[in-house]
Design a protein around this motif. Structure first.
Motif, short mmCIF file in Angstrom:
data_model
loop_
_atom_site.label_atom_id
_atom_site.label_comp_id
_atom_site.label_asym_id
_atom_site.label_seq_id
_atom_site.Cartn_x
_atom_site.Cartn_y
_atom_site.Cartn_z
N VAL A 138 6.71 13.99 -11.13
CA VAL A 138 5.41 14.60 -11.42
C VAL A 138 4.54 14.61 -10.17
O VAL A 138 3.90 15.62 -9.83
N HIS A 139 4.54 13.49 -9.44
CA HIS A 139 3.74 13.39 -8.21
C HIS A 139 4.17 14.42 -7.18
O HIS A 139 3.33 15.12 -6.60
N LEU A 140 5.49 14.53 -6.97
CA LEU A 140 5.98 15.44 -5.93
C LEU A 140 5.85 16.91 -6.34
O LEU A 140 5.84 17.79 -5.49
N SER A 141 5.72 17.17 -7.63
CA SER A 141 5.48 18.55 -8.07
C SER A 141 4.08 18.99 -7.67
O SER A 141 3.83 20.18 -7.46
N LYS A 142 3.17 18.02 -7.55
CA LYS A 142 1.79 18.32 -7.15
C LYS A 142 1.60 18.20 -5.64
O LYS A 142 0.83 18.96 -5.04
N THR A 191 0.82 -1.21 0.00
CA THR A 191 0.00 0.00 0.00
C THR A 191 0.86 1.27 0.00
O THR A 191 0.33 2.37 -0.01
N LEU A 192 2.17 1.12 0.03
CA LEU A 192 3.06 2.27 -0.02
C LEU A 192 2.98 2.92 -1.40
O LEU A 192 2.60 2.27 -2.39
N ASN A 193 3.36 4.18 -1.48
CA ASN A 193 3.36 4.88 -2.77
C ASN A 193 4.36 4.23 -3.72
O ASN A 193 5.53 4.02 -3.36
N LYS A 194 3.92 3.92 -4.94
CA LYS A 194 4.78 3.25 -5.92
C LYS A 194 4.80 4.04 -7.23
O LYS A 194 3.76 4.54 -7.66
N PHE A 195 5.98 4.09 -7.84
CA PHE A 195 6.12 4.81 -9.11
C PHE A 195 7.02 3.99 -10.03
O PHE A 195 8.09 3.53 -9.62
N LYS A 196 6.58 3.83 -11.25
CA LYS A 196 7.32 2.98 -12.18
C LYS A 196 8.63 3.61 -12.61
O LYS A 196 9.60 2.92 -12.93
N SER A 197 8.69 4.93 -12.60
CA SER A 197 9.91 5.62 -13.04
C SER A 197 10.16 6.84 -12.17
O SER A 197 9.27 7.33 -11.45
N PHE A 198 11.37 7.36 -12.27
CA PHE A 198 11.72 8.57 -11.54
C PHE A 198 10.87 9.74 -12.01
O PHE A 198 10.48 10.59 -11.21
N GLU A 199 10.60 9.80 -13.31
CA GLU A 199 9.78 10.88 -13.85
C GLU A 199 8.38 10.87 -13.25
O GLU A 199 7.80 11.94 -12.98
N ASP A 200 7.83 9.67 -13.03
CA ASP A 200 6.50 9.57 -12.40
C ASP A 200 6.55 10.13 -10.98
O ASP A 200 5.63 10.83 -10.54
N LEU A 201 7.62 9.82 -10.25
CA LEU A 201 7.78 10.36 -8.90
C LEU A 201 7.88 11.88 -8.94
O LEU A 201 7.25 12.58 -8.14
N ALA A 237 19.91 6.75 -9.90
CA ALA A 237 20.34 8.16 -9.76
C ALA A 237 19.37 8.96 -8.90
O ALA A 237 18.93 10.06 -9.26
N LEU A 238 19.04 8.44 -7.74
CA LEU A 238 18.03 9.09 -6.89
C LEU A 238 18.49 10.41 -6.28
O LEU A 238 17.67 11.15 -5.72
N GLU A 239 19.79 10.71 -6.37
CA GLU A 239 20.23 12.02 -5.89
C GLU A 239 19.54 13.16 -6.62
O GLU A 239 19.53 14.31 -6.16
N ARG A 240 18.89 12.84 -7.75
CA ARG A 240 18.14 13.86 -8.49
C ARG A 240 16.99 14.42 -7.69
O ARG A 240 16.50 15.52 -7.96
N VAL A 241 16.56 13.69 -6.67
CA VAL A 241 15.49 14.18 -5.79
C VAL A 241 15.89 15.53 -5.16
O VAL A 241 15.04 16.40 -4.94
N LEU A 242 17.18 15.71 -4.89
CA LEU A 242 17.64 16.93 -4.24
C LEU A 242 17.33 18.17 -5.04
O LEU A 242 17.19 19.26 -4.49
#
Length: 424
Positions: free
Chosen positions: A395-399, A383-393, A416-421
């Motif tokens: 988009v979600h976090l922009s909203k 039930t945790l939040n799941k995203f198929k790609s980094f781009e999907d994540l 390359a999750l450092e892109r979250v920064l």
């Protein structure tokens, strides 16, 4: 070409280049091949840019006396590195393991260099090319060479051991890394233990974590060893004092406050302390070296940004290191804790099972928010939040932006999750 003659040429031109974009004046260029390139085709360019000589293995490219033809460039590079290793007076410490190799290597280097002229593997150049390049960086005054060895299949550590010919060795651990190449957990143990096999066969010295049951059992009858432990007084005792968020430990009544996050870094520190003891580095110098060491390159770095206290551990991930990171993060003091986890690679047919287990652990530990990113995590039953790609994540976090607090970012390098920064 006779190896003695090539080595004499190397001593005159002691810089090795394998990339024409990084040519330095009077270097030796080794024309290596890869799946998508042929270094032979760039050999003349290397000379034009300032290389003294280029070593090639295809006769059609030999257009001058400074292009030296051999049977196999990679093989010659490896042979030259072993020849140079034996020519030098440096002692070689090799280390491998599933997790913590690079951090441990850097800690050992920090401690040993307090007393000896030391070189160490740069970054994680720890494969069949990186190990030779490390050995060829040994200088005339080098006393200690610390050589990291990585592997993703059976036989690789054994081969690298024959190149490096270590005097000493250490295995960090046997974890669930590169399961696809090793064929499972037993394959990992067998593959990493090839370093033990080399050292024992050649009557060399071994350092060990005596709290690791696998290491302790494998070396139970071997006598040329020195180990550390938190509870077994047959070995050098080091106390674990806690972590919040940095590892605290004690050796011989001296407390050390590290800049390393997570209990999983405790044995990495212990290995460096143990070798410092063996090589008679003063205790105060050991303490200073470990306390001053700061992790880099997305490895368990502590960062602060826009109200977030971040544990950035996005250099690599496997089930063992992921579990350790989650458990450590759960123990940190913070009003709010959020996870962003990326897929773990090279798990073969265990990928589905291992990603499911991590998703369940993340749920069980009860973090305030959790975001799972990548195809493998997307396929988990959670039930945790799941995203198929980094781009999907993204988009979600922009909203729905992340709520401020403590944040753990961990995944395999390819994620390359450092892109979250960039968008906190």
């Amino acid at each position: 070409m006779i190896m003695k003659a090539l080595h004499a040429l190397f001593l005159e031109h002691p810089t090795i280049c394998t990339d024409t974009r990084k040519i330095t004046e009077n270097c030796l260029f080794f024309a290596l091949k890869g799946p998508n390139f042929n270094g032979n085709a760039f050999a003349q360019e290397a000379l034009d840019k300032g290389a003294a000589y280029a070593i090639i293995d295809q006769e059609e490219f030999k257009t001058s006396d400074r292009l030296l033809l051999v049977d196999d460039v990679l093989d010659i590079l490896q042979q030259l590195s072993t020849y140079h290793r034996n020519y030098s007076k440096a002692k070689v410490i090799s280390l491998t393991g599933s997790n913590g190799k690079t951090t441990t290597k850097e800690l050992i280097s920090a401690v040993i260099s307090k007393k000896y002229k030391t070189i160490a593997t740069k970054g994680n150049l720890n494969n069949h090319i990186g190990v030779p390049l490390t050995l060829l960086s040994i200088k005339e005054d080098t006393e200690m060479a610390i050589v990291e060895m990585g592997a993703n299949h059976i036989g690789e550590i054994g081969f690298l051991s024959t190149i490096a010919q270590p005097d000493f060795g250490y295995i960090t651990n046997f974890g669930k890394a590169h399961l696809e190449g090793f064929g499972g957990a037993e394959g990992v143990i067998k593959g990493k233990s090839e370093l033990y096999d080399y050292l024992k066969t050649n009557d060399k010295y071994i350092f060990l974590n005596a709290d690791d049951d696998i290491q302790k059992e494998k070396l139970s009858t071997y006598t040329k060893k020195m180990g550390f432990s938190t509870n077994d007084h047959h070995y050098y005792n080091i106390k674990f004092l806690g972590v919040d968020p940095y590892v605290l430990l004690e050796m011989e009544g001296i407390q050390i406050t590290t800049q390393l996050v997570g209990k999983y870094n405790f044995p990495n520190c212990c290995a460096a302390i143990l070798m410092g003891k063996y090589f008679n580095v003063p205790l105060e110098d050991i303490k200073s070296a470990i306390e001053r060491y700061q992790p880099q390159n997305n490895r368990s770095q502590i960062l602060s940004k826009n109200g977030f206290d971040i544990v950035l551990d996005a250099y690599n991930a496997n089930p063992t290191s992921m579990k350790a990171a989650l458990e450590n993060f759960s123990l940190m003091n913070a009003d709010r804790k959020t996870l962003i986890l990326g897929d773990m690679f090279e798990l073969g047919n265990t990928a589905s099972e291992e990603h499911q287990a991590i998703a369940e652990l993340a749920k069980e530990l009860g973090f305030d928010d959790a975001y799972l990113v990548g195809g493998n995590f997307h396929d988990t039953n959670t039930t945790l939040n799941k995203f198929k790609s980094f781009e999907d994540l993204k988009v979600h976090l922009s909203k729905k932006p992340l709520k401020k607090g403590a944040l753990l970012i961990k995944g395999s390098r390819g994620m390359a999750l450092e892109r979250v920064l960039d968008f906190l």
